[in-house]
Design an enzyme around this catalytic site. Structure first.
Site, short mmCIF file in Angstrom:
data_model
loop_
_atom_site.label_atom_id
_atom_site.label_comp_id
_atom_site.label_asym_id
_atom_site.label_seq_id
_atom_site.Cartn_x
_atom_site.Cartn_y
_atom_site.Cartn_z
N LEU A 143 -4.88 -33.38 22.66
CA LEU A 143 -5.88 -34.31 23.20
C LEU A 143 -7.04 -33.53 23.82
O LEU A 143 -6.83 -32.47 24.42
CB LEU A 143 -5.27 -35.17 24.32
CG LEU A 143 -4.39 -36.34 23.94
CD1 LEU A 143 -3.69 -36.89 25.20
CD2 LEU A 143 -5.23 -37.42 23.27
N PRO A 144 -8.25 -34.07 23.75
CA PRO A 144 -9.40 -33.40 24.36
C PRO A 144 -9.33 -33.28 25.88
O PRO A 144 -10.02 -32.47 26.46
CB PRO A 144 -10.59 -34.27 23.96
CG PRO A 144 -10.14 -35.00 22.75
CD PRO A 144 -8.66 -35.20 22.94
N CYS A 145 -8.47 -34.06 26.52
CA CYS A 145 -8.34 -33.98 27.98
C CYS A 145 -7.24 -33.01 28.40
O CYS A 145 -6.97 -32.87 29.59
CB CYS A 145 -8.10 -35.36 28.58
SG CYS A 145 -6.55 -36.11 28.06
N ASP A 146 -6.63 -32.31 27.44
CA ASP A 146 -5.57 -31.36 27.74
C ASP A 146 -6.12 -29.94 27.73
O ASP A 146 -6.77 -29.53 26.76
CB ASP A 146 -4.43 -31.49 26.72
CG ASP A 146 -3.23 -30.65 27.10
OD1 ASP A 146 -2.28 -31.23 27.65
OD2 ASP A 146 -3.27 -29.42 26.88
#
Length: 161
Positions: A111-114
């Site tokens: 995920l881009p938020c990881d």
């Protein structure tokens, strides 16, 4: 560290746990904080079939740095076996793309938020701006993205569930 002394990142995380969006998610049964032993937190996220998936977060430098999370066994208190990962109904959909067993041995969600997944995928910040880490929103943003995946039409439980 002495008892009662918190680092700024732990203080920020605990503050986010007391904010309305996180508390509402818990009240609605979307997620639940199971334990917090800084800098790690175990949070269960509920799928549409009622299965809880445990995430083990590393929250080092929170919220300035994005957290990283992996699926965690509720029974063994260890990394979740790949055969127990959520799947995509079609076999190749959004759920399978995020809960990958073929990338870094499943040690992070794709995920881009990881924090772990973002390394080497900086183009995601422009391609998927709504999914990038938002320090002002905090952990709730990450949990909302995971909950959305586990409750989308593409979600299928593990083959052995």
């Amino acid at each position: 560290m002495a008892t009662g002394v918190m680092t700024p990142d732990e203080r920020a995380f605990r503050g986010d746990l007391r904010k309305a969006p996180f508390m509402l998610g818990e009240l609605e049964g979307r997620w639940k904080l199971e334990s917090l032993e800084w800098p790690n937190a175990l949070i269960d996220v509920t799928a549409r079939d009622g299965l809880p998936y445990r995430l083990r977060f590393d929250l080092t430098n929170y919220p300035a740095a994005p957290p990283t999370a992996r699926l965690w066994s509720r029974v063994e208190n260890a990394a979740l076996a790949p055969g127990l990962f959520p799947r995509s109904i079609t076999g190749s959909g959004r759920v399978k793309d995020v809960f990958r067993t073929d990338w870094m041995n499943g040690t992070a969600l794709y995920l881009p938020c990881d924090r772990t997944a973002l390394a080497g995928h900086e183009s995601w910040l422009q391609q998927m701006p709504s999914k990038r880490w938002q320090p002002s929103v905090g952990i709730t943003h990450y949990l909302e993205l995971v909950h959305e995946l586990l409750n989308c039409p593409d979600y299928a439980p593990p083959a052995g569930a």
